[in-house]
Design a protein around this motif. Structure first.
Motif, PDB file in Angstrom:
ATOM      1  N   PHE A   1       0.826  -1.209   0.000  1.00  0.00           N
ATOM      2  CA  PHE A   1       0.000   0.000   0.000  1.00  0.00           C
ATOM      3  C   PHE A   1       0.867   1.269   0.000  1.00  0.00           C
ATOM      4  O   PHE A   1       0.596   2.228  -0.714  1.00  0.00           O
ATOM      5  CB  PHE A   1      -0.891  -0.035   1.244  1.00  0.00           C
ATOM      6  CG  PHE A   1      -1.955   1.027   1.304  1.00  0.00           C
ATOM      7  CD1 PHE A   1      -2.934   1.107   0.327  1.00  0.00           C
ATOM      8  CD2 PHE A   1      -2.003   1.936   2.348  1.00  0.00           C
ATOM      9  CE1 PHE A   1      -3.938   2.074   0.395  1.00  0.00           C
ATOM     10  CE2 PHE A   1      -2.999   2.901   2.429  1.00  0.00           C
ATOM     11  CZ  PHE A   1      -3.971   2.971   1.442  1.00  0.00           C
ATOM     12  N   LEU A   2       1.926   1.247   0.797  1.00  0.00           N
ATOM     13  CA  LEU A   2       2.744   2.462   0.924  1.00  0.00           C
ATOM     14  C   LEU A   2       3.925   2.487  -0.029  1.00  0.00           C
ATOM     15  O   LEU A   2       4.349   3.548  -0.481  1.00  0.00           O
ATOM     16  CB  LEU A   2       3.298   2.594   2.347  1.00  0.00           C
ATOM     17  CG  LEU A   2       2.293   2.781   3.468  1.00  0.00           C
ATOM     18  CD1 LEU A   2       3.010   2.913   4.796  1.00  0.00           C
ATOM     19  CD2 LEU A   2       1.442   4.030   3.227  1.00  0.00           C
ATOM     20  N   HIS A   3       4.488   1.303  -0.320  1.00  0.00           N
ATOM     21  CA  HIS A   3       5.777   1.278  -1.015  1.00  0.00           C
ATOM     22  C   HIS A   3       5.789   0.530  -2.342  1.00  0.00           C
ATOM     23  O   HIS A   3       6.757   0.627  -3.086  1.00  0.00           O
ATOM     24  CB  HIS A   3       6.839   0.624  -0.116  1.00  0.00           C
ATOM     25  CG  HIS A   3       7.147   1.400   1.121  1.00  0.00           C
ATOM     26  ND1 HIS A   3       7.877   2.548   1.103  1.00  0.00           N
ATOM     27  CD2 HIS A   3       6.819   1.193   2.414  1.00  0.00           C
ATOM     28  CE1 HIS A   3       8.000   3.023   2.328  1.00  0.00           C
ATOM     29  NE2 HIS A   3       7.351   2.218   3.143  1.00  0.00           N
ATOM     30  N   GLY A   4       4.780  -0.283  -2.577  1.00  0.00           N
ATOM     31  CA  GLY A   4       4.768  -1.005  -3.846  1.00  0.00           C
ATOM     32  C   GLY A   4       5.646  -2.243  -3.877  1.00  0.00           C
ATOM     33  O   GLY A   4       5.982  -2.747  -4.939  1.00  0.00           O
ATOM     34  N   PHE A   5       6.071  -2.739  -2.694  1.00  0.00           N
ATOM     35  CA  PHE A   5       6.794  -4.015  -2.714  1.00  0.00           C
ATOM     36  C   PHE A   5       6.333  -4.905  -1.570  1.00  0.00           C
ATOM     37  O   PHE A   5       5.668  -4.440  -0.635  1.00  0.00           O
ATOM     38  CB  PHE A   5       8.319  -3.809  -2.665  1.00  0.00           C
ATOM     39  CG  PHE A   5       8.871  -3.364  -1.341  1.00  0.00           C
ATOM     40  CD1 PHE A   5       9.263  -4.281  -0.381  1.00  0.00           C
ATOM     41  CD2 PHE A   5       9.004  -2.014  -1.036  1.00  0.00           C
ATOM     42  CE1 PHE A   5       9.770  -3.874   0.847  1.00  0.00           C
ATOM     43  CE2 PHE A   5       9.514  -1.596   0.190  1.00  0.00           C
ATOM     44  CZ  PHE A   5       9.903  -2.533   1.132  1.00  0.00           C
ATOM     45  N   CYS A   6       6.632  -6.195  -1.679  1.00  0.00           N
ATOM     46  CA  CYS A   6       6.298  -7.164  -0.635  1.00  0.00           C
ATOM     47  C   CYS A   6       7.550  -7.947  -0.278  1.00  0.00           C
ATOM     48  O   CYS A   6       8.508  -7.979  -1.054  1.00  0.00           O
ATOM     49  CB  CYS A   6       5.251  -8.168  -1.145  1.00  0.00           C
ATOM     50  SG  CYS A   6       3.606  -7.478  -1.245  1.00  0.00           S
ATOM     51  N   ILE A   7       7.494  -8.602   0.865  1.00  0.00           N
ATOM     52  CA  ILE A   7       8.628  -9.443   1.276  1.00  0.00           C
ATOM     53  C   ILE A   7       8.168 -10.889   1.235  1.00  0.00           C
ATOM     54  O   ILE A   7       7.125 -11.222   1.812  1.00  0.00           O
ATOM     55  CB  ILE A   7       9.077  -9.054   2.700  1.00  0.00           C
ATOM     56  CG1 ILE A   7       9.684  -7.661   2.662  1.00  0.00           C
ATOM     57  CG2 ILE A   7      10.034 -10.065   3.286  1.00  0.00           C
ATOM     58  CD1 ILE A   7      10.166  -7.152   3.988  1.00  0.00           C
ATOM     59  N   ASP A   8       8.934 -11.744   0.536  1.00  0.00           N
ATOM     60  CA  ASP A   8       8.598 -13.174   0.494  1.00  0.00           C
ATOM     61  C   ASP A   8       8.620 -13.728   1.910  1.00  0.00           C
ATOM     62  O   ASP A   8       9.540 -13.427   2.679  1.00  0.00           O
ATOM     63  CB  ASP A   8       9.652 -13.926  -0.345  1.00  0.00           C
ATOM     64  CG  ASP A   8       9.253 -13.935  -1.815  1.00  0.00           C
ATOM     65  OD1 ASP A   8       8.051 -14.053  -2.112  1.00  0.00           O
ATOM     66  OD2 ASP A   8      10.170 -13.801  -2.655  1.00  0.00           O
ATOM     67  N   ASN A   9       7.646 -14.553   2.243  1.00  0.00           N
ATOM     68  CA  ASN A   9       7.574 -15.182   3.571  1.00  0.00           C
ATOM     69  C   ASN A   9       7.657 -14.171   4.715  1.00  0.00           C
ATOM     70  O   ASN A   9       8.303 -14.424   5.731  1.00  0.00           O
ATOM     71  CB  ASN A   9       8.689 -16.229   3.741  1.00  0.00           C
ATOM     72  CG  ASN A   9       8.653 -17.243   2.634  1.00  0.00           C
ATOM     73  OD1 ASN A   9       7.574 -17.706   2.248  1.00  0.00           O
ATOM     74  ND2 ASN A   9       9.814 -17.561   2.079  1.00  0.00           N
ATOM     75  N   ASN A  10       7.034 -13.031   4.517  1.00  0.00           N
ATOM     76  CA  ASN A  10       6.980 -12.003   5.567  1.00  0.00           C
ATOM     77  C   ASN A  10       6.330 -12.602   6.817  1.00  0.00           C
ATOM     78  O   ASN A  10       5.248 -13.178   6.744  1.00  0.00           O
ATOM     79  CB  ASN A  10       6.137 -10.820   5.048  1.00  0.00           C
ATOM     80  CG  ASN A  10       6.234  -9.600   5.929  1.00  0.00           C
ATOM     81  OD1 ASN A  10       6.558  -9.705   7.099  1.00  0.00           O
ATOM     82  ND2 ASN A  10       5.970  -8.441   5.354  1.00  0.00           N
ATOM     83  N   THR A  11       7.007 -12.496   7.958  1.00  0.00           N
ATOM     84  CA  THR A  11       6.464 -13.138   9.167  1.00  0.00           C
ATOM     85  C   THR A  11       5.370 -12.292   9.817  1.00  0.00           C
ATOM     86  O   THR A  11       4.660 -12.766  10.701  1.00  0.00           O
ATOM     87  CB  THR A  11       7.573 -13.375  10.211  1.00  0.00           C
ATOM     88  OG1 THR A  11       8.304 -12.159  10.341  1.00  0.00           O
ATOM     89  CG2 THR A  11       8.487 -14.515   9.810  1.00  0.00           C
ATOM     90  N   GLU A  12       5.252 -11.041   9.392  1.00  0.00           N
ATOM     91  CA  GLU A  12       4.201 -10.168   9.941  1.00  0.00           C
ATOM     92  C   GLU A  12       2.922 -10.399   9.115  1.00  0.00           C
ATOM     93  O   GLU A  12       2.893 -10.078   7.921  1.00  0.00           O
ATOM     94  CB  GLU A  12       4.669  -8.719   9.823  1.00  0.00           C
ATOM     95  CG  GLU A  12       3.945  -7.732  10.671  1.00  0.00           C
ATOM     96  CD  GLU A  12       4.049  -7.990  12.169  1.00  0.00           C
ATOM     97  OE1 GLU A  12       5.108  -8.480  12.614  1.00  0.00           O
ATOM     98  OE2 GLU A  12       3.060  -7.719  12.854  1.00  0.00           O
ATOM     99  N   PRO A  13       1.873 -10.975   9.713  1.00  0.00           N
ATOM    100  CA  PRO A  13       0.719 -11.353   8.879  1.00  0.00           C
ATOM    101  C   PRO A  13      -0.126 -10.166   8.416  1.00  0.00           C
ATOM    102  O   PRO A  13      -0.348  -9.230   9.189  1.00  0.00           O
ATOM    103  CB  PRO A  13      -0.108 -12.246   9.809  1.00  0.00           C
ATOM    104  CG  PRO A  13       0.281 -11.847  11.186  1.00  0.00           C
ATOM    105  CD  PRO A  13       1.680 -11.305  11.127  1.00  0.00           C
TER     106      PRO A  13
END
Ligand SMILES: C[S@@+](CC[C@H](N)C(=O)[O-])C[C@H]1O[C@@H](n2cnc3c(N)ncnc32)[C@H](O)[C@@H]1O
Length: 453
Positions: A259-271
């Protein structure tokens, strides 16, 4: 060229640094160590005069600030103290966004030009930000947030441009979206004093804001220093020449990062949380108690969404909570599912009193306690499970409808990481709800209720 201008400008204006700004393969520019650096060492030091706050922006030039004062006088319906209204923390975002637009599109000779020149462009965000591509999150729970943000920005933009003064007349909505993307992807909360509204809380910080994010292995952190800001290596972490210097932007779920940055982290531990709109459960509105139920929830200021937090099996006793629903969502669904023994009384002051089995229910917590006392509680639970199952199936369908398997472009790929994560959340919750439904179908109370129905 732009970069060397920016570096010269930084030096001339007092930034001290053993880091350089350079291209990364994955995130536009980043900060890199120019030499081997031991632990707990300052790598970049930015003086206070380079923290771009709304107050500094307003001091830039009368041409920038005059139309803004006109707008704020209209908005607050006053001409008194308009300078302090403009400088208040309530208007920091607005002023900084308008200042970015002014410097980028209407006066390219300001003090801040070398910095503005190396910020991501409109075309960058057109390719890489969901505010410009809401269709990339179509069918996910982020779509609502993105679309409502766009329409709020549109309303704000129309209100600002309605003043028809100087450069504001030529502002376009695309510029406003661009400024919002820049603001939220770079702003730093520098901790203004809540009591003293004139102290700035938010700043854009040249040089500092070229540091990219790492959740798992950041090697620098920031600290305030005499009103300026330092970037400093972590204790026990040394960096080598050419290492990228990475900050942690905090433990943020992919929903927020996208939403803010346009990227995601694979296997992000924060649900990421799944938000389910509540109103469809009350449709059609004219049926039974739907309207007073909605009014009562409004009276209690309940948000119009249910929230599903990825699996918290064994963390909660309530079987619906074990499926991932928050306590408030479960309580609201009890209200949705109640058909018998309820009454709503319209009071003289237009408020609504809700009664269950003749007893006043002033809050959702008391509703939960009262529902759990009811003989037919397992029936209510079953109704809730079935309604939620239906809703999740519908959203699972939406989630998968918009997948484009072959689209591997930057933002689409990032949005798909989030989409897949949300799909797993929905599938897991659906499985748990199906199990719960099957168990409740065998419950003696449910069996006898069905027999007598
Ligand atoms: C504070 S800026 C960092 C500098 C930015 N890379 C630039 O070129 O201006 C934050 C933006 O950098 C990008 N970014 C930061 N960390 C990232 C990461 N780990 N993966 C992908 N993009 C990242 C995102 O576009 C984010 O909105």
């Amino acid at each position: 060229m732009n970069i060397s201008n920016f570096i010269n400008w930084s030096r001339e204006n007092g930034i001290k640094s053993t880091a350089s700004v350079d291209q990364t393969p994955y995130a536009g520019y980043g900060l890199f160590a120019s030499r081997d650096t031991p632990e707990s060492t300052v790598v970049v030091s930015i003086p206070q005069n380079l923290l771009l706050t709304s107050r500094k922006a307003l001091q830039q030039s009368p041409r920038f600030s005059k139309p803004i004062f006109t707008y704020l006088s209209h908005k607050y319906n006053t001409t008194k103290d308009i300078q302090s209204i403009a400088e208040s923390t309530d208007n920091e975002r607005l002023i900084l966004c308008l200042f970015l637009i002014y410097c980028k599109f209407f006066d390219t000779t300001t003090y801040w030009t070398p910095y503005i020149d190396i910020l991501p462009t409109v075309s960058f965000f057109q390719e890489n930000h969901v505010l410009f591509k809401p269709e990339y999150v179509a069918g996910t729970s982020l779509e609502n947030s993105v679309r409502s943000k766009i329409s709020n920005l549109q309303i704000e933009f129309e209100s600002i441009t309605s003043i028809q003064e100087d450069w504001i007349c030529d502002m376009q909505f695309e510029m406003y979206l661009w400024a919002d993307c820049i603001f939220w992807s770079r702003v730093v909360g520098i901790g203004g004093d809540e009591e003293e509204k004139e102290v700035s809380d938010k700043a854009l910080i040249p040089f500092f804001d070229f540091a990219n994010h790492s959740l798992e292995s950041p090697n620098i952190r920031w600290q305030l220093n005499n009103g300026g800001i330092d970037l400093i290596t972590y204790p026990n972490v040394s960096v080598n020449t050419n290492d990228e210097l990475l900050l942690s932007y905090g433990s943020k779920p992919n929903q927020e990062l996208l939403f803010l940055h346009g990227f995601c982290i694979d296997n992000n531990t924060e649900p990421s949380r799944f938000m389910l709109p509540l109103l469809p459960f009350f449709s059609p509105m004219e049926q039974g108690y739907n309207l007073p139920k909605v009014q009562w929830l409004k009276q209690l200021s309940v948000k119009p969404n249910l929230t599903l937090v990825p699996h918290q099996l064994n963390k909660k006793e309530d079987p619906l909570a074990q499926c991932g629903w928050t306590d408030e969502s479960i309580r609201v669904m009890y209200l949705v599912s109640l058909e018998e023994d309820i009454e709503f009384i319209m009071e003289d002051d237009d408020s609504i009193t809700f009664q269950l089995l003749g007893k006043n229910i002033p809050s959702l917590t008391e509703l939960e306690a009262a529902v759990k006392e009811m003989d037919i509680f397992p029936v209510i639970q079953l109704r809730v499970a079935m309604l939620l199952l239906d809703a999740l199936e519908y959203h699972l369908h939406l989630n998968t409808t918009f997948v484009q398997e072959n689209n591997e472009t930057g933002l689409w790929k990032q949005a798909n990481i989030y989409r897949s994560e949300e799909r797993v959340t929905l599938e897991t919750a659906s499985q748990s709800l199906s199990t719960l439904r099957d168990e409740l179908m065998q419950h003696p109370v449910v069996l006898s209720y069905l027999e007598n129905a």
